[in-house]
Design a protein around this motif. Structure first.
Motif, PDB file in Angstrom:
ATOM      1  N   ASP A 225     -27.766  93.674 -74.829  1.00 41.32           N
ATOM      2  CA  ASP A 225     -28.670  93.616 -73.672  1.00 41.32           C
ATOM      3  C   ASP A 225     -29.028  92.190 -73.280  1.00 41.32           C
ATOM      4  N   ARG A 226     -28.675  91.205 -74.131  1.00 40.87           N
ATOM      5  CA  ARG A 226     -28.987  89.801 -73.840  1.00 40.87           C
ATOM      6  C   ARG A 226     -27.737  88.954 -73.626  1.00 40.87           C
ATOM      7  N   VAL A 227     -26.557  89.556 -73.771  1.00 43.95           N
ATOM      8  CA  VAL A 227     -25.298  88.815 -73.619  1.00 43.95           C
ATOM      9  C   VAL A 227     -24.449  89.467 -72.532  1.00 43.95           C
ATOM     10  N   THR A 228     -23.942  88.641 -71.612  1.00 45.36           N
ATOM     11  CA  THR A 228     -23.059  89.114 -70.553  1.00 45.36           C
ATOM     12  C   THR A 228     -21.705  88.444 -70.682  1.00 45.36           C
ATOM     13  N   PHE A 229     -20.648  89.253 -70.741  1.00 44.51           N
ATOM     14  CA  PHE A 229     -19.281  88.732 -70.728  1.00 44.51           C
ATOM     15  C   PHE A 229     -18.790  88.776 -69.288  1.00 44.51           C
ATOM     16  N   ALA A 230     -18.725  87.621 -68.648  1.00 44.58           N
ATOM     17  CA  ALA A 230     -18.364  87.566 -67.231  1.00 44.58           C
ATOM     18  C   ALA A 230     -16.858  87.547 -67.006  1.00 44.58           C
ATOM     19  N   LEU A 231     -16.086  87.333 -68.082  1.00 45.86           N
ATOM     20  CA  LEU A 231     -14.627  87.320 -68.022  1.00 45.86           C
ATOM     21  C   LEU A 231     -14.137  86.302 -67.001  1.00 45.86           C
ATOM     22  N   ARG A 232     -13.025  86.611 -66.291  1.00 44.94           N
ATOM     23  CA  ARG A 232     -12.451  85.643 -65.363  1.00 44.94           C
ATOM     24  C   ARG A 232     -13.343  85.470 -64.142  1.00 44.94           C
ATOM     25  N   ALA A 233     -13.496  84.241 -63.695  1.00 52.04           N
ATOM     26  CA  ALA A 233     -14.291  83.968 -62.503  1.00 52.04           C
ATOM     27  C   ALA A 233     -13.797  82.668 -61.881  1.00 52.04           C
ATOM     28  N   SER A 234     -14.045  82.513 -60.606  1.00 48.86           N
ATOM     29  CA  SER A 234     -13.662  81.281 -59.923  1.00 48.86           C
ATOM     30  C   SER A 234     -14.655  80.180 -60.266  1.00 48.86           C
ATOM     31  N   ARG A 235     -14.290  78.957 -59.969  1.00 46.38           N
ATOM     32  CA  ARG A 235     -15.203  77.844 -60.191  1.00 46.38           C
ATOM     33  C   ARG A 235     -16.495  78.036 -59.388  1.00 46.38           C
ATOM     34  N   GLU A 236     -16.349  78.554 -58.182  1.00 45.03           N
ATOM     35  CA  GLU A 236     -17.513  78.753 -57.326  1.00 45.03           C
ATOM     36  C   GLU A 236     -18.479  79.762 -57.941  1.00 45.03           C
ATOM     37  N   GLU A 237     -17.932  80.826 -58.525  1.00 47.36           N
ATOM     38  CA  GLU A 237     -18.777  81.836 -59.165  1.00 47.36           C
ATOM     39  C   GLU A 237     -19.470  81.273 -60.407  1.00 47.36           C
ATOM     40  N   ILE A 238     -18.725  80.473 -61.163  1.00 45.49           N
ATOM     41  CA  ILE A 238     -19.305  79.860 -62.362  1.00 45.49           C
ATOM     42  C   ILE A 238     -20.426  78.899 -61.978  1.00 45.49           C
ATOM     43  N   ALA A 239     -20.176  78.056 -60.973  1.00 48.25           N
ATOM     44  CA  ALA A 239     -21.183  77.083 -60.538  1.00 48.25           C
ATOM     45  C   ALA A 239     -22.445  77.787 -60.031  1.00 48.25           C
ATOM     46  N   LYS A 240     -22.265  78.930 -59.385  1.00 47.43           N
ATOM     47  CA  LYS A 240     -23.415  79.683 -58.884  1.00 47.43           C
ATOM     48  C   LYS A 240     -24.281  80.177 -60.043  1.00 47.43           C
ATOM     49  N   THR A 241     -23.651  80.622 -61.116  1.00 47.49           N
ATOM     50  CA  THR A 241     -24.404  81.072 -62.294  1.00 47.49           C
ATOM     51  C   THR A 241     -25.087  79.897 -62.987  1.00 47.49           C
ATOM     52  N   TYR A 242     -24.393  78.743 -63.032  1.00 48.17           N
ATOM     53  CA  TYR A 242     -24.989  77.559 -63.656  1.00 48.17           C
ATOM     54  C   TYR A 242     -26.314  77.192 -62.993  1.00 48.17           C
ATOM     55  N   LYS A 243     -26.436  77.462 -61.697  1.00 48.30           N
ATOM     56  CA  LYS A 243     -27.670  77.127 -60.976  1.00 48.30           C
ATOM     57  C   LYS A 243     -28.877  77.821 -61.593  1.00 48.30           C
TER      58      LYS A 243
END
Length: 376
Positions: free
Chosen positions: A257-275
């Motif tokens: 419930d505290r860990v999310t496996f996001a698997l493959r993602a674009s750089r844009e998607e990763i940067a959005k999560t980093y925000k």
């Protein structure tokens, strides 16, 4: 300057991160006035669906020729021989349509060795940027040892992406190399303020889900961290052979419930999560460089990294925390330390420091200087 860049992949919608280092460098060199053609020799197995044969496209201002043939896991002597034959086909097609390049620049040892026959025949100035992480091992495979000693002497200059890889190349071959770091995509991973919400810290990680990245240690350390800070969470970007094992471990640790496996993602998607994150953490056992750390740092995130061959060259006390690989207790301590001392990390300065060292313009100019100083 007409440069032919050799790589094993070039990013596309299906495989957005494959060949990303070569793409970043090609675009950066093109922006500095070089004429860049990329030759992508894709010899993965048929299990990686993609068009077969030759293709040509112009993307990001760079012309990309791809030759895709199905090889996969075959004995090294077969792969080496076939890749040299395949590169001749690709090279001949490129020269027929564009003329002979001023120099050839290969990424990774396996692609460099694919150029051997062409280099010997055409006598074109040849440069190699080495990223191969396994070369940092104390002992390397016989195939890699032979390829290094057969291929590297043909190059005008070897470029290593870290000081540790530079030392390994010297150790295994006796050849001196220059160090030029990988590029950070500052247009995507740009500075953004990372605010803390309700005393909840969001940790992020990114890397191939394999043994080398050691997500097992990360999950075990994070499970212990949650006992003291149950409101925190972790997002992991990446895919790989260990995916199912890591998901099972997360379940066994009762942290799903505290860990999310996001698997493959674009750089844009990763940067959005980093925000929406506060801390980047990756506990690799071995790296030649570690571009994911600098991508995170470029957004202003402090990082937790390991002394694994790459990050110790650029992660400082001001930008994060360095621990020993496979050390759960140190990982737990580092997570808590940064959490409790978060105000000490100047996010804007972390981003500025990273951009000064790894911006496309900075790296491209370093590479061009190496090319010019080694060509008559």
């Amino acid at each position: 300057m007409y440069i032919l860049e050799i790589t094993n992949h070039y990013p596309n919608k299906k495989y957005p991160l494959n060949g990303i280092f070569a793409r970043d460098q090609a675009i950066a060199l093109a922006n500095e006035g070089c004429e860049i053609i990329v030759a992508a020799l894709d010899l993965r197995s048929i299990r990686r669906p993609r068009p077969f044969g030759f293709s040509k496209k112009k993307v990001d201002g760079v012309t990309v020729y791809t030759l895709s043939l199905y090889m996969g896991n075959v004995p090294s002597f077969i792969f080496n021989s076939f890749s040299r034959f395949a590169f001749k086909l690709l090279y001949n097609k490129i020269v027929e349509e564009n003329g002979k390049p001023k120099l050839i620049h290969a990424h990774f040892l396996e692609m460099a060795q694919a150029c051997i026959d062409v280099i010997k025949k055409e006598n074109i100035p040849f440069f190699i940027t080495e990223h191969t992480s396994t070369l940092n091992n104390e002992e390397i495979s016989k195939n890699h040892f032979n390829l290094m000693n057969e291929t590297y002497p043909l190059a005008k200059q070897i470029i290593a992406v870290s000081e540790s890889l530079q030392k390994s190349i010297k150790k295994h071959t006796g050849i001196d190399s220059s160090v030029v770091y990988n590029i950070v995509d500052i247009s995507t991973f740009k500075y953004q303020e990372h605010k803390i919400k309700d005393d909840s810290f969001h940790f992020v990680s990114c890397g191939a889900l394999d043994k080398r990245k050691d997500f097992e240690t990360l999950l075990k350390a994070f499970a212990q961290h949650l006992k003291k800070y149950p409101q925190d969470k972790l997002t992991i970007f990446g895919d790989g052979k260990e995916k199912n094992n890591l998901k099972r471990l997360s379940d066994q640790l009762n942290i799903n419930d505290r860990v999310t496996f996001a698997l493959r993602a674009s750089r844009e998607e990763i940067a959005k999560t980093y925000k929406d994150a506060q801390i980047f953490i990756l506990l690799s056992k071995l790296e030649t460089f570690g571009v994911v750390y600098i991508e995170a740092m470029s957004t202003g995130l402090p990082v937790i990294a390991t002394r694994c061959g790459g990050p110790e060259n650029f992660v400082t006390d001001e930008t994060g925390f360095i621990i020993e690989p496979e050390n759960i207790e140190q990982a737990i301590s580092a997570m808590e330390y940064i959490r409790l001392n978060y105000d000490k990390y100047d996010q804007k300065e972390i981003s500025k420091y990273t951009n000064n060292l790894f911006s496309p313009k900075t790296i491209a100019q370093q590479i061009i200087k190496i090319f010019n100083s080694n060509i008559e």
